[in-house]
Design a protein around this motif. Structure first.
Motif, PDB file in Angstrom:
ATOM      1  N   ARG A 203      33.440  50.876  42.890  1.00 61.34           N
ATOM      2  CA  ARG A 203      33.745  49.444  42.272  1.00 61.34           C
ATOM      3  C   ARG A 203      34.934  48.924  42.242  1.00 61.34           C
ATOM      4  O   ARG A 203      35.166  47.672  42.771  1.00 61.34           O
ATOM      5  CB  ARG A 203      33.428  49.703  40.804  1.00 61.34           C
ATOM      6  CG  ARG A 203      32.778  48.529  39.886  1.00 61.34           C
ATOM      7  CD  ARG A 203      32.315  48.891  38.588  1.00 61.34           C
ATOM      8  NE  ARG A 203      31.676  50.146  38.407  1.00 61.34           N
ATOM      9  CZ  ARG A 203      30.396  50.377  38.153  1.00 61.34           C
ATOM     10  NH1 ARG A 203      29.719  48.933  38.294  1.00 61.34           N
ATOM     11  NH2 ARG A 203      29.573  51.197  37.975  1.00 61.34           N
TER      12      ARG A 203
ATOM     13  N   LEU B 247      36.428  45.316  44.232  1.00 65.65           N
ATOM     14  CA  LEU B 247      37.206  44.411  43.618  1.00 65.65           C
ATOM     15  C   LEU B 247      38.470  43.937  44.223  1.00 65.65           C
ATOM     16  O   LEU B 247      38.692  42.776  44.490  1.00 65.65           O
ATOM     17  CB  LEU B 247      37.422  44.652  42.264  1.00 65.65           C
ATOM     18  CG  LEU B 247      36.296  44.882  41.133  1.00 65.65           C
ATOM     19  CD1 LEU B 247      36.537  45.341  39.766  1.00 65.65           C
ATOM     20  CD2 LEU B 247      35.398  43.565  41.027  1.00 65.65           C
TER      21      LEU B 247
ATOM     22  N   GLU C 125      32.391  40.828  44.705  1.00 61.81           N
ATOM     23  CA  GLU C 125      31.578  41.071  43.419  1.00 61.81           C
ATOM     24  C   GLU C 125      30.317  41.634  43.451  1.00 61.81           C
ATOM     25  O   GLU C 125      29.294  41.083  44.284  1.00 61.81           O
ATOM     26  CB  GLU C 125      31.088  39.732  42.836  1.00 61.81           C
ATOM     27  CG  GLU C 125      30.526  39.932  41.420  1.00 61.81           C
ATOM     28  CD  GLU C 125      31.493  40.595  40.408  1.00 61.81           C
ATOM     29  OE1 GLU C 125      31.046  41.377  39.552  1.00 61.81           O
ATOM     30  OE2 GLU C 125      32.892  40.340  40.511  1.00 61.81           O
TER      31      GLU C 125
END
Lengths: 257, 257
Positions: B99, B103, B108
């Motif tokens: 994740r 980022l 996204e």
DNA sequence: AATTGTTTGTGTTGTTCTGACACAATGATA
DNA sequence: TATCATTGTGTCAGAACAACACAAACAATT
């Protein structure tokens, strides 16, 4: 989280409960009548024997899943359980077995049913005290019995390969894992221990040298009792001295380098 | 079937290509400067080192998948590769790592992205000839280097555990697998072989006894050449007699029962 | 070209381990 | 009480092992 108990829950909701792609199979070994036994079951509507297996719950450790399968088939808990190999051939799992089972049960499965996907399987072997186990089938199987490892025919899918690999692993780990301790009852005789070794190694050993070497390891406690009842001289009973056993296993029972 | 080469393909289409829930990690070992080395890489946007890993294509054998990962990182094919353990703790995989990477890359990700699910990991170890390998990173990693096994800090997720288990396995299999053959170049000296053994076993061995014992196995061929250039007496070069080596490994290099 | 320092190749010795074997002790059965 | 199969213990020669000493080889130094 509980495992679904009903066949229908498995069929319709497998992917709701279980991790996809991953299954496990258990080679549950016991020792009885001076022979190695393995626990096999026969799936309903199937003619071939299979190893007990199962799936991993979404939040469950794989080891815990194996222990759960073991408990379901034997009632035993806190058992020596060891993963030994992953079977990952792309065509090893065979959905058609389940498909036939569905049809014979009069159920029309969805084409994307959980059981029809490709599974890799983690192989576990368990070593149990034969006397403590009463095998019983679950709702998916019609029979669950101990079979002599020399009298195994053709098993389901790649289960012969899984069993062979388990036996090979046990043989290789004989000097590094408490295999005697887990397969024998708490009290046992030296000839029984020797037969166990001979069965696992598939090799005859000299009785007197075995005796001497085993004693030299210092892992056995000779009890004051003997096993009467046999038609001949009553052998002494032994039990393992676990502290010394564990310590000796770390080095490997036969040294090497 | 080809593996997607672009990061974006991984991100958006992981579940299109790969088996869900299953990953693999490779402990790639080499021997250089008389020390054991392991191949590590650093993921982009991450500060910690990690083992090279990957996923299994939907129609791919797990062994093939491991060989593919190995080839991607080292360029090597037909290498000694061996699965040694499955890591199946429910919380072992950590989607937050990916994740953060997303980022920092300005992407996204979808909340149900392939990389965010739970993975079990099959551990493989590979033994390679250090001199034949030029480590290179892929598009997901910023660095890919050999690290001395004594200079490993804290690795990503459970990779320290995976590495430790690999080293433990290599130690246990030293007498049963052609470990010397795969880690050393084709020609090597007796002191080099001994240092390899000492490093794996983490134990000093007597030079003269080692020499005698190794020769007694009959698995080495002494060549007519010596390795000149060292400041001292030139040691003989040896190579393995593979026929005898393989044969000896079946019994285990040190007997036992 | 001789000397020095360090490493490698080989041998020795005493001890322990191993494999092959013999014999006495035991316990149920006849 | 004799028999028989099995168990417990002992012996002995050869192999393997740990600990150790010494000579040979090579490069660097003088």
């Amino acid at each position: 989280m509980q495992v679904p108990n009903q066949l229908s829950a498995f069929i319709q909701e497998g992917d709701k409960w279980f991790l996809p792609s991953v299954s496990l199979d258990c080679v549950i070994l016991g020792f009885h009548d001076n022979q190695l036994k393995v626990l096999l079951l026969k799936l309903k509507h199937s003619a071939v024997w299979a190893l007990p297996g199962g799936f991993v719950l979404k939040e469950e450790d794989t080891e815990t899943a194996a222990a759960r399968v073991l408990k379901e088939r034997t009632g035993l808990q806190d058992i020596f359980l060891q993963q030994f190999h992953v079977f990952g051939a792309p065509n090893r799992s065979d959905g058609s077995i389940h498909r036939k089972g569905f049809l014979k049960s009069g159920i029309e499965p969805s084409p994307d049913n959980f059981l029809f996907q490709r599974f890799i399987s983690i192989g576990y072997y368990a070593l149990v005290d034969f006397a403590h186990v009463t095998p019983f089938p679950d709702e998916n199987s019609s029979e669950c019995v101990w079979k002599d490892i020399h009298e195994i025919g053709s098993l389901m899918m790649d289960h012969n390969e899984i069993l062979d690999k388990a036996l090979e692993t046990v043989r290789l780990q004989l000097n590094h894992q408490p295999i005697g301790y887990n397969l024998l009852p708490q009290k046992f005789t030296m000839p029984e221990l020797q037969t166990l070794y001979e069965t696992i190694l598939d090799k005859q050993l000299d009785r007197r040298n075995f005796h001497r070497k085993m004693n030299a390891f210092g892992i056995l406690k000779r009890l004051k009792e003997t096993r009467k009842g046999g038609a001949h001289r009553a052998p002494f009973l032994y039990s393992f001295d676990m502290r010394k056993y564990q310590k000796a296993l770390k080095q490997g029972l036969n040294g090497g380098w």
